[in-house]
Scaffold this motif. Structure first.
Motif, short mmCIF file in Angstrom:
data_model
loop_
_atom_site.label_atom_id
_atom_site.label_comp_id
_atom_site.label_asym_id
_atom_site.label_seq_id
_atom_site.Cartn_x
_atom_site.Cartn_y
_atom_site.Cartn_z
N LEU A 1 -84.42 -85.63 41.34
CA LEU A 1 -85.54 -86.09 42.14
C LEU A 1 -86.83 -85.85 41.36
O LEU A 1 -87.08 -84.75 40.88
N ASP A 2 -87.64 -86.90 41.26
CA ASP A 2 -88.96 -86.79 40.63
C ASP A 2 -89.94 -87.50 41.55
O ASP A 2 -89.90 -88.71 41.71
N ALA A 3 -90.83 -86.73 42.19
CA ALA A 3 -91.73 -87.28 43.21
C ALA A 3 -93.17 -86.90 42.90
O ALA A 3 -93.45 -85.78 42.46
N LEU B 1 -90.97 -81.41 52.18
CA LEU B 1 -89.82 -81.81 51.38
C LEU B 1 -88.64 -80.87 51.63
O LEU B 1 -88.79 -79.65 51.60
N THR B 2 -87.46 -81.49 51.86
CA THR B 2 -86.19 -80.77 51.88
C THR B 2 -85.30 -81.43 50.84
O THR B 2 -85.02 -82.62 50.93
N ALA B 3 -84.86 -80.65 49.82
CA ALA B 3 -84.08 -81.22 48.72
C ALA B 3 -82.90 -80.32 48.41
O ALA B 3 -83.06 -79.10 48.26
N ASN B 4 -81.71 -80.92 48.29
CA ASN B 4 -80.49 -80.20 47.95
C ASN B 4 -79.72 -80.99 46.90
O ASN B 4 -79.41 -82.16 47.10
N GLY C 1 -79.48 -76.95 38.45
CA GLY C 1 -80.66 -77.70 38.07
C GLY C 1 -81.93 -76.88 38.18
O GLY C 1 -81.97 -75.82 38.81
N ASP C 2 -83.00 -77.36 37.55
CA ASP C 2 -84.31 -76.71 37.61
C ASP C 2 -85.11 -77.21 38.80
O ASP C 2 -84.92 -78.34 39.28
N ASP D 1 -82.02 -81.93 38.81
CA ASP D 1 -83.32 -81.28 38.80
C ASP D 1 -84.17 -81.79 39.96
O ASP D 1 -84.05 -82.93 40.39
N ILE D 2 -85.08 -80.93 40.43
CA ILE D 2 -86.02 -81.28 41.48
C ILE D 2 -87.42 -81.07 40.93
O ILE D 2 -87.83 -79.94 40.65
N ASN D 3 -88.17 -82.15 40.74
CA ASN D 3 -89.52 -82.09 40.20
C ASN D 3 -90.48 -82.77 41.16
O ASN D 3 -90.29 -83.94 41.51
#
Length: 254
Positions: A158-160, A166-169, A191-192, A174-176
Motif C-alpha cells: 500500500l502506498d497512499a 487508516l486500517t491496513a493489514n 513488511g515495513d 509494505d505499508i507507506n
C-alpha cells in the motif's frame, strides 16, 4: 484486451469497496469529479483473467458502492511487475521433483499451469470519498487525500498520499503513507510500515520482522504504540506524545 467500466449511480463522495484477488489498483482523488468510476483491465482477451473481469459484479446502496472480482481457478500463474504469483493453487507439495496440487501430480512442474496477465483497476473518486481494498496479492497506489481507508492483502503493498483514518493489514507487503491526520492501525508480518507525516491522535503500528518509521508533527496528540520483533523502530518528533515502543532484537530511535 478485456476492459469493463463501472460508474457510481450517485454523485458526491462515496464509500467504495473493491475485492480484487490478484492485481493492482491505482486510485486518484479528483476535486472536480462528481461521480466515481472504476475501470477493470487485463491485457488478455480470453482465459481466466478475462473471465474474471467479465464476471465482476457491482452493487450500490446509497453512497456505498461495491465491486467484486471473482477468484481465478486453481493453478493459474499471474505474471506481473511483482514477478509470478500462483493464484489459488490449493494444497501444493513438492514430491521427488514433481509438483502435486490437491494430490494430483502436475508433470513438468509449474510449466503446465496457464499464465495470465494481471488485472489492473483504475479508480477515480470524488473528494471526501472513502476506499477499501481486499485481496490476496493486490497492490494499491492512492493519489490524493482519502477520508477513510481499509486495506487487506496477503502480499500486496500500500502506498497512499494521505488519509484521515487508516486500517491496513498485510503479511509480506509494505505499508507507506504520506500523511495521517487522525488515526492509523497498521499490521504487517515481514513488511515495513512508514508514515512520513503524522498529526493524528491515535497510532498502532505492529510488525514482526519489518521496520517501523514515523515522523510526528507538533499537531499530533494522544498515544502511539509501535512494536516490532526484529525490525528497527524509529519515531521522530514524538517526544510530546504518549509512546509505547519496543523491538526485541533491533534498535529503537526517537
Amino acid at each position: 484486451m478485456t476492459e469493463r467500466t463501472f460508474d457510481s449511480a450517485t454523485s458526491g463522495p462515496i464509500v467504495l469497496g473493491l475485492s480484487l484477488p490478484v492485481g493492482s489498483v491505482r486510485v486518484q482523488v479528483i476535486e472536480s469529479l462528481i461521480t466515481a468510476r472504476v475501470v477493470l483491465h487485463t491485457d488478455d482477451s480470453t482465459g481466466p483473467a478475462a473471465d474474471a473481469v467479465n464476471r465482476a459484479r457491482s452493487e450500490q446502496n446509497g453512497q456505498v458502492f461495491g465491486i467484486e472480482v471473482p477468484d481465478m481457478p486453481n493453478g493459474v500463474i499471474v505474471r506481473g511487475d511483482r514477478g509470478t504469483v500462483v493464484q489459488s493453487v490449493g494444497n501444493m507439495s513438492f514430491v521427488g521433483g514433481t509438483v502435486r496440487i490437491n494430490g494430483r501430480v502436475v508433470s513438468g512442474g509449474m510449466g503446465n499451469m496457464p499464465t495470465v496477465s494481471p488485472i489492473e483497476a483504475t479508480v477515480c473518486l470524488p473528494a471526501g470519498s472513502s476506499f477499501g481494498l481486499a485481496g490476496t496479492s493486490a497492490d494499491a497506489e492512492v493519489f490524493g487525500y482519502v477520508d477513510r481507508m481499509e486495506f487487506r492483502s496477503v502480499s500486496g503493498d500500500l502506498d497512499a498520499d494521505g488519509v484521515r483514518q487508516l486500517t491496513a493489514n498485510t503479511t509480506s507487503g509494505d505499508i507507506n503513507v504520506g500523511r495521517v491526520t487522525e488515526q492509523i492501525t497498521a499490521h504487517s508480518v515481514s513488511g515495513d510500515i512508514e508514515v512520513r507525516l503524522y498529526d493524528g491522535s491515535a497510532a498502532t503500528l505492529n510488525t514482526t520482522s519489518g521496520d517501523i518509521e514515523m515522523q510526528a508533527t507538533g499537531a499530533a496528540s494522544g498515544h502511539v504504540s509501535a512494536h516490532s520483533i526484529s525490525g528497527d523502530v524509529r519515531l521522530a518528533g514524538a517526544r510530546h506524545l504518549s509512546v509505547s515502543a519496543d523491538s526485541v532484537s533491533s534498535r529503537i530511535r526517537r
